[in-house]
Design a protein around this motif. Structure first.
Motif, PDB file in Angstrom:
ATOM      1  N   ALA A   1      -8.730   2.361  -9.305  1.00  0.00           N
ATOM      2  CA  ALA A   1      -7.565   0.847  -8.399  1.00  0.00           C
ATOM      3  C   ALA A   1      -7.112  -0.002  -9.592  1.00  0.00           C
ATOM      4  CB  ALA A   1      -9.355   0.877  -8.041  1.00  0.00           C
TER       5      ALA A   1
ATOM      6  N   GLU B   1      -9.998  -6.342  -0.328  1.00  0.00           N
ATOM      7  CA  GLU B   1      -9.320  -6.429  -1.301  1.00  0.00           C
ATOM      8  C   GLU B   1      -7.422  -7.466  -0.262  1.00  0.00           C
ATOM      9  OE1 GLU B   1     -12.180  -3.726  -1.988  1.00  0.00           O
ATOM     10  OE2 GLU B   1     -10.885  -3.805   0.005  1.00  0.00           O
ATOM     11  N   LYS B   2      -6.709  -6.527   0.003  1.00  0.00           N
ATOM     12  CA  LYS B   2      -5.176  -6.901   0.698  1.00  0.00           C
ATOM     13  C   LYS B   2      -5.695  -8.524   1.097  1.00  0.00           C
ATOM     14  CE  LYS B   2      -4.400  -2.334   2.191  1.00  0.00           C
ATOM     15  NZ  LYS B   2      -3.922  -1.277   2.859  1.00  0.00           N
TER      16      LYS B   2
ATOM     17  N   ARG C   1     -11.328  -0.166   5.898  1.00  0.00           N
ATOM     18  CA  ARG C   1     -10.726   0.222   4.021  1.00  0.00           C
ATOM     19  C   ARG C   1     -10.138  -0.794   3.567  1.00  0.00           C
ATOM     20  NH1 ARG C   1      -7.763   3.896   1.611  1.00  0.00           N
ATOM     21  NH2 ARG C   1      -7.031   4.519   3.851  1.00  0.00           N
ATOM     22  N   ASP C   2     -10.080  -1.064   2.356  1.00  0.00           N
ATOM     23  CA  ASP C   2      -9.454  -2.489   1.845  1.00  0.00           C
ATOM     24  C   ASP C   2      -9.192  -3.625   2.862  1.00  0.00           C
ATOM     25  OD1 ASP C   2      -9.067  -0.329  -0.228  1.00  0.00           O
ATOM     26  OD2 ASP C   2      -6.947   0.387   0.640  1.00  0.00           O
TER      27      ASP C   2
ATOM     28  N   ASN D   1     -16.013  -4.596   1.808  1.00  0.00           N
ATOM     29  CA  ASN D   1     -15.670  -3.719   3.729  1.00  0.00           C
ATOM     30  C   ASN D   1     -16.741  -3.598   4.763  1.00  0.00           C
ATOM     31  OD1 ASN D   1     -12.594  -4.499   3.226  1.00  0.00           O
ATOM     32  ND2 ASN D   1     -13.008  -2.444   1.088  1.00  0.00           N
TER      33      ASN D   1
ATOM     34  N   SER E   1       0.471  -1.213  -0.192  1.00  0.00           N
ATOM     35  CA  SER E   1      -0.072   0.259   0.299  1.00  0.00           C
ATOM     36  C   SER E   1       1.268   1.081  -0.036  1.00  0.00           C
ATOM     37  CB  SER E   1      -0.815  -0.239   1.291  1.00  0.00           C
ATOM     38  OG  SER E   1       0.080  -0.232   2.690  1.00  0.00           O
TER      39      SER E   1
END
Length: 709
Positions: free
Chosen positions: A476, A649-650, A645-646, A604, A321
């Motif tokens: 993104a 995705e992470k 947040r994220d 999320n 990130s």
């Protein structure tokens, strides 16, 4: 980037008592001149008839007090000029990073057999060094305790007071049983030279004052005696000295092996690769100007006779990130700033590079420089280090091309295709930037443009559908491509380091055991900026704390009770419930997170809702009353608030197939090589896997030990 191998350099070697006329000799040499050749030259000048059979060179690091703190004997085939080019640059006040003030080469007598020449009256040592050695050796045991387990009244305050008392007398190491506490003095003390290497060789833990060499020796002797693999875990907060402790452990682990010469090569390759791994994996944070933003596991392999037989480096959880965003007062990875300051004007033109302020991935935090750091010199050190571990000049330039592409990706901007309110699809606002990226990666501009603005998916009947991105999706995708490129480049660099660490003299399969050193992130709390990375790091540290509690308090007290030893029970902060909150089946946070990642409509927000639904009544879990996507966990080290947040995705962290497809059709073989080794690999939980590998190994050893009693 011209070749400077034939350039002549002047090397100064301190000869000490071996000459009455000279304190040091100046030798002219090339970068590929070996230590053996330089020693032969010195012996000829000083009329030392024994030559390289008796003498060798040592690389010595000194501190502000003029004391020789650390010394590494140089192998006969190593190249001293190449080593010198890796030395940090002195600042305006003559000091180096970490409190060092001097790097130098010294002439030394060779170690004979397995013994170092240990003498209190060594003529190469100053009286200052000898006095320090005696003070270290005879530390008081009545006013301060070298092992916290010996404290008559063990409380948090007495523990801290004891550590402070020892630190004020320059005793930075303290035991807790078989665990070593190191307090970072931010300078080097003269306790790492060969005297201390020999002092701790084949000695039982606790016989001598606490020292990091004692931990290394205990692991080495245990490996030889039990014929089992060993592991040393180094943990601490950012800036606590984990990386330097790792280097000291490796220094001792390779020095212990005197049955071959490959140990020297292993240590030198790891140390030589240091500037590369630091440049690509370290960054400035609010708390540390040179913070490692990845974990690493270094495995030193030994033959059955105890000789070093190569090594292996594994990296874990690179903080991707950071590549695309940084908070105030922090920076991206060092290598970007080194590149922009150190490249020649000609090479910068070839790579379309300008200054840090011109790149979105570097200018968000408005922090571009580091106090006391000459980034042009650091770039020079980086290129020398890359050359030392096998990167040709051409490979270096290809790496820099990929880095330039990453920077330019951040400058790609998007705008709406039409003015219709209902049409949210985007196009590229500055196509000239895409042209530059396509040249750097050698991919078709049309292919790259399409990948950044739309995705292709197969319909039910096999038809190909094109879905145009809206602005958030396009951004993104752009950031995902940048993180993908940097991530695979870092993986490739680690692979090159491992190739350099392989034993070239003996290519047979490794038979024997190993000692692993895990340099793991310490507990982190960045206020309102804790994300998925901090969640993983702090979970690993919860596990480490649990092992510490079990090893130091629970198991020891149970053993005392079984043996009928009089013992006042010590209360300790048991973090079992916090671990249960995170990892218990089926409602632990990790399992709820995985469940939502596998659910097609998961997000999320739904992850946070699931967390709250299952753990709203848990005293260790909180959701802030104010509106916001965050949750708080009460860890053993205190409360930490995580931004959701994220997280999804992470946690998935997939190398997206559409991005990989673009890079796989590059006409540049290097780019294809980066992404084709395992294009759909799932890079997640690496730091946890490394930790659990060490943790369960410790547990197994504990069980074996209990069975033998």
């Amino acid at each position: 980037m011209g070749d400077n191998r034939k350039q002549r350099y002047v090397l100064q070697v301190h000869v000490g008592s071996y000459s009455r006329l000279y304190e040091a000799l100046s030798i002219e040499a090339e970068k590929n001149t070996t230590a053996r050749e330089i020693v032969d030259c010195i012996c000829e000048k000083l009329a030392l008839t024994d030559g390289t059979d008796v003498y060798e060179l040592a690389e010595v690091i000194g501190n502000q007090g003029g004391q020789d703190c650390k010394e590494r004997r140089i192998g006969p085939n190593e190249c001293p000029i190449a080593l010198k080019l890796l030395w940090p640059k002195k600042g305006d006040k003559g000091t180096l990073a970490g409190g060092h003030v001097d790097y130098k080469f010294c002439l030394r007598r060779k170690w004979m057999g397995n013994l170092w020449p240990l003498s209190m009256t060594d003529t190469n040592d100053s009286q200052l060094i000898r006095d320090y050695f005696l003070r270290f050796l005879y530390q008081p045991r009545n006013s301060e305790y070298p092992d916290l387990c010996q404290l008559p009244d063990l409380t948090e305050q007495t523990l801290l007071d004891n550590l402070k008392a020892r630190f004020e007398k320059n005793h930075i190491y303290t035991y807790v049983g078989s665990i070593l506490i190191a307090v970072n003095p931010f300078t080097f003390y003269p306790i790492y030279n060969p005297k201390y290497v020999q002092l701790y060789q084949n000695r039982r833990l606790g016989d001598l004052p606490p020292h990091i060499f004692a931990i290394a020796d205990a692991a080495y002797q245990s490996m030889l005696r039990k014929r089992t693999n060993q592991c040393i875990v180094i943990s601490g907060e950012s800036g606590s000295g984990k990386t330097e402790s790792t280097n000291l452990l490796l220094h001792h682990l390779t020095a212990l092996s005197q049955k071959g010469t490959h140990g020297t090569g292993v240590e030198q390759t790891i140390l030589g690769a240091g500037p590369v791994l630091e440049a690509f994996g370290n960054a400035k944070t609010k708390f540390n100007n040179n913070s490692s933003r990845f974990g690493k596991f270094i495995q030193v392999n030994y033959k059955e006779n105890g000789a070093v037989h190569g090594a292996l480096v594994q990296k874990y959880l690179l903080e991707k990130s950071r590549i695309v965003s940084q908070v105030k007062s922090e920076r991206n990875y060092h290598v970007f700033y080194y590149l922009l300051d150190g490249l020649s004007t000609e090479d910068k033109d070839k790579l379309y590079l300008t200054k840090p302020q011109d790149y979105f991935y570097l200018n968000q935090s408005k922090c571009y420089t580091l106090e006391g750091v000459d980034e042009r010199h650091e770039f020079f050190r980086l290129t020398q280090s890359m050359e030392m571990v096998g990167f040709s000049r051409q490979k270096q330039f290809l790496c820099f091309s990929v880095l330039s592409a990453v920077l330019h990706l951040g400058n790609v901007q998007f705008s709406k295709k039409s003015t219709y309110h209902s049409d949210e699809t985007v196009m590229i606002k500055n196509p000239e930037v895409v042209t530059i990226i396509s040249k750097l990666l050698n991919v078709k501009e049309e292919t790259l443009t399409a990948a950044l603005t739309c995705k292709r998916t197969k319909a039910a009947k096999g038809e190909m559908l094109v879905i145009n991105y809206k602005l958030p999706d396009a951004i993104a995708t752009r950031d995902a491509m940048a993180k993908c490129l940097y991530g695979v480049l870092f993986d490739w660099i680690v692979m090159q380091v491992n190739h350099a660490l392989l034993s070239k003299k003996d290519t047979r399969d490794h038979k024997g055991n190993s000692i692993g050193v895990l340099d793991i992130f310490g507990f982190e709390d960045f206020g309102d900026h804790n994300n998925f990375e901090q969640f993983c790091i702090n979970y690993a540290n919860e596990r480490l704390q649990y092992y510490f509690n079990s090893h130091v308090f629970k198991y020891e007290q149970e053993e005392y009770q079984r043996e009928g030893i009089s013992w006042r029970n010590i209360d300790f902060n048991d973090n079992t419930e916090c671990l249960g909150l995170i990892e218990d089946k089926p409602d632990g946070l990790l399992y709820l997170l995985d469940d939502q990642c596998n659910f097609p409509c998961g997000s999320n927000e739904t992850i946070l809702q699931k967390f709250k639904y299952h753990h709203n009544s848990n005293p260790l879990f909180e959701v802030p009353p104010c509106r916001g996507s965050a949750f708080t966990i009460k860890h053993y080290a205190g409360k930490v608030k995580y931004q959701i947040r994220d997280f999804r995705e992470k946690n998935l962290d997939l190398m997206r197939p559409d991005i990989v497809a673009v890079l796989k059709v590059s006409k540049m073989a290097f780019v294809r090589e980066l992404v084709c080794s395992d294009p759909l690999a799932l890079f997640r939980w690496h730091i946890l896997k490394a930790f659990f590998k060490a943790y369960f190994h410790f547990t197994k050893l504990r069980e074996i030990s209990k069975m033998k009693r």
